[in-house]
Motif scaffolding. Structure first.
Motif, short mmCIF file in Angstrom:
data_model
loop_
_atom_site.label_atom_id
_atom_site.label_comp_id
_atom_site.label_asym_id
_atom_site.label_seq_id
_atom_site.Cartn_x
_atom_site.Cartn_y
_atom_site.Cartn_z
N ARG A 34 -0.79 -9.50 -42.77
CA ARG A 34 -1.53 -10.00 -41.74
C ARG A 34 -2.16 -9.10 -40.86
O ARG A 34 -1.39 -7.93 -40.45
CB ARG A 34 -0.15 -10.85 -40.97
N THR A 35 -3.33 -9.42 -40.58
CA THR A 35 -3.89 -8.25 -39.65
C THR A 35 -4.32 -9.04 -38.24
O THR A 35 -4.50 -10.00 -38.13
CB THR A 35 -5.40 -7.94 -40.05
N TYR A 36 -3.95 -8.05 -37.26
CA TYR A 36 -4.36 -8.72 -35.92
C TYR A 36 -5.34 -7.51 -35.27
O TYR A 36 -4.95 -6.46 -35.40
CB TYR A 36 -3.10 -8.74 -35.00
N ARG A 37 -6.23 -8.08 -34.40
CA ARG A 37 -7.06 -7.19 -33.84
C ARG A 37 -7.05 -7.34 -32.40
O ARG A 37 -6.97 -8.66 -31.83
CB ARG A 37 -8.56 -7.44 -34.25
N PHE A 38 -7.11 -6.38 -31.52
CA PHE A 38 -6.91 -6.14 -30.09
C PHE A 38 -8.16 -5.39 -29.42
O PHE A 38 -8.40 -4.39 -30.04
CB PHE A 38 -5.59 -5.63 -29.79
N PHE A 39 -8.48 -5.65 -28.20
CA PHE A 39 -9.45 -4.80 -27.50
C PHE A 39 -8.19 -3.70 -26.72
O PHE A 39 -7.34 -4.39 -26.12
CB PHE A 39 -10.12 -5.59 -26.35
N PRO A 40 -8.76 -2.72 -26.57
CA PRO A 40 -7.64 -1.70 -25.98
C PRO A 40 -7.49 -1.96 -24.43
O PRO A 40 -6.69 -1.55 -23.86
CB PRO A 40 -8.24 -0.04 -26.12
N ARG A 41 -8.75 -2.48 -23.85
CA ARG A 41 -8.59 -2.97 -22.54
C ARG A 41 -7.35 -4.11 -22.09
O ARG A 41 -6.52 -3.92 -21.09
CB ARG A 41 -10.00 -3.47 -21.99
N ASP A 42 -7.10 -4.96 -23.05
CA ASP A 42 -6.03 -5.72 -23.03
C ASP A 42 -4.81 -5.00 -23.17
O ASP A 42 -3.83 -5.65 -22.38
CB ASP A 42 -6.27 -7.07 -23.89
N LEU A 43 -4.48 -4.25 -24.02
CA LEU A 43 -3.27 -3.43 -24.34
C LEU A 43 -2.92 -2.64 -22.94
O LEU A 43 -1.78 -2.43 -22.88
CB LEU A 43 -3.20 -2.66 -25.52
N LEU A 44 -4.06 -2.09 -22.35
CA LEU A 44 -3.61 -1.30 -21.17
C LEU A 44 -3.15 -2.21 -20.00
O LEU A 44 -2.53 -1.52 -19.09
CB LEU A 44 -5.00 -0.69 -20.77
N LYS A 45 -3.36 -3.45 -20.01
CA LYS A 45 -2.90 -3.92 -18.95
C LYS A 45 -1.33 -4.33 -19.31
O LYS A 45 -0.53 -4.75 -18.25
CB LYS A 45 -3.29 -5.38 -18.74
N LEU A 46 -0.69 -4.14 -20.53
CA LEU A 46 0.60 -4.36 -20.80
C LEU A 46 1.41 -3.17 -21.13
O LEU A 46 2.49 -2.94 -20.86
CB LEU A 46 0.76 -4.94 -22.39
N THR A 47 0.84 -2.00 -21.42
CA THR A 47 1.53 -0.65 -21.77
C THR A 47 0.53 0.41 -20.90
O THR A 47 -0.40 0.23 -20.46
CB THR A 47 1.69 -0.27 -23.20
N PRO A 48 1.28 1.58 -20.58
CA PRO A 48 0.72 2.59 -20.13
C PRO A 48 -0.25 3.15 -21.14
O PRO A 48 -0.48 2.99 -22.20
CB PRO A 48 1.58 3.69 -19.77
N ASN A 49 -1.05 4.26 -20.66
CA ASN A 49 -2.05 5.01 -21.46
C ASN A 49 -1.35 5.93 -22.34
O ASN A 49 -1.01 6.94 -22.01
CB ASN A 49 -3.23 5.48 -20.73
N VAL A 50 -0.96 5.42 -23.68
CA VAL A 50 -0.20 6.02 -24.49
C VAL A 50 -0.97 6.78 -25.67
O VAL A 50 -2.27 6.03 -25.82
CB VAL A 50 1.14 5.58 -25.10
#
Length: 106
Positions: A34-50
């Motif tokens: 299964r493949t999921y695609r995300f925008f990095p901007r959306d993930l930055l709202k959930l996690t710190p800049n790693v």
């Protein structure tokens, strides 16, 4: 000369770098394919800049509920791929309030 390991390439690249470059993050479960695609901007709202090599371990597949088979790739978007790729977007964040009780004396 042998090709460099892909996870070593991701070590120097962070979420904000991928967002500035206009890239997508593609997370694939190697167990159920299964493949999921995300925008990095959306993930930055959930996690710190790693760095991106640490990010694959934070995902869990929704189909098979496994986290140890997740692999992350960085994908550059081309003009012909617009309106064809399915991308997960962050709509809202729900926070759960959970009370923690402690017994004490009067």
């Amino acid at each position: 000369m042998p090709e460099m390991n892909y996870s070593k390439k991701l070590r120097g690249w962070s979420l904000s770098d991928a967002d500035e470059a206009g890239q997508l993050l593609e997370v694939t479960c190697q167990f159920c394919k299964r493949t999921y695609r995300f925008f990095p901007r959306d993930l930055l709202k959930l996690t710190p800049n790693v760095s991106l090599d640490r990010l694959a371990g934070r995902f869990r597949c929704q189909r098979c509920d496994r986290a140890d088979y997740m692999v992350l790739r960085v994908v550059q978007i081309w003009g012909s791929e617009y309106r064809k790729l399915t991308v997960r977007r962050l709509v809202k964040i729900n926070t759960v309030k959970k009370p923690i009780w402690e017994d004490g004396f009067l």
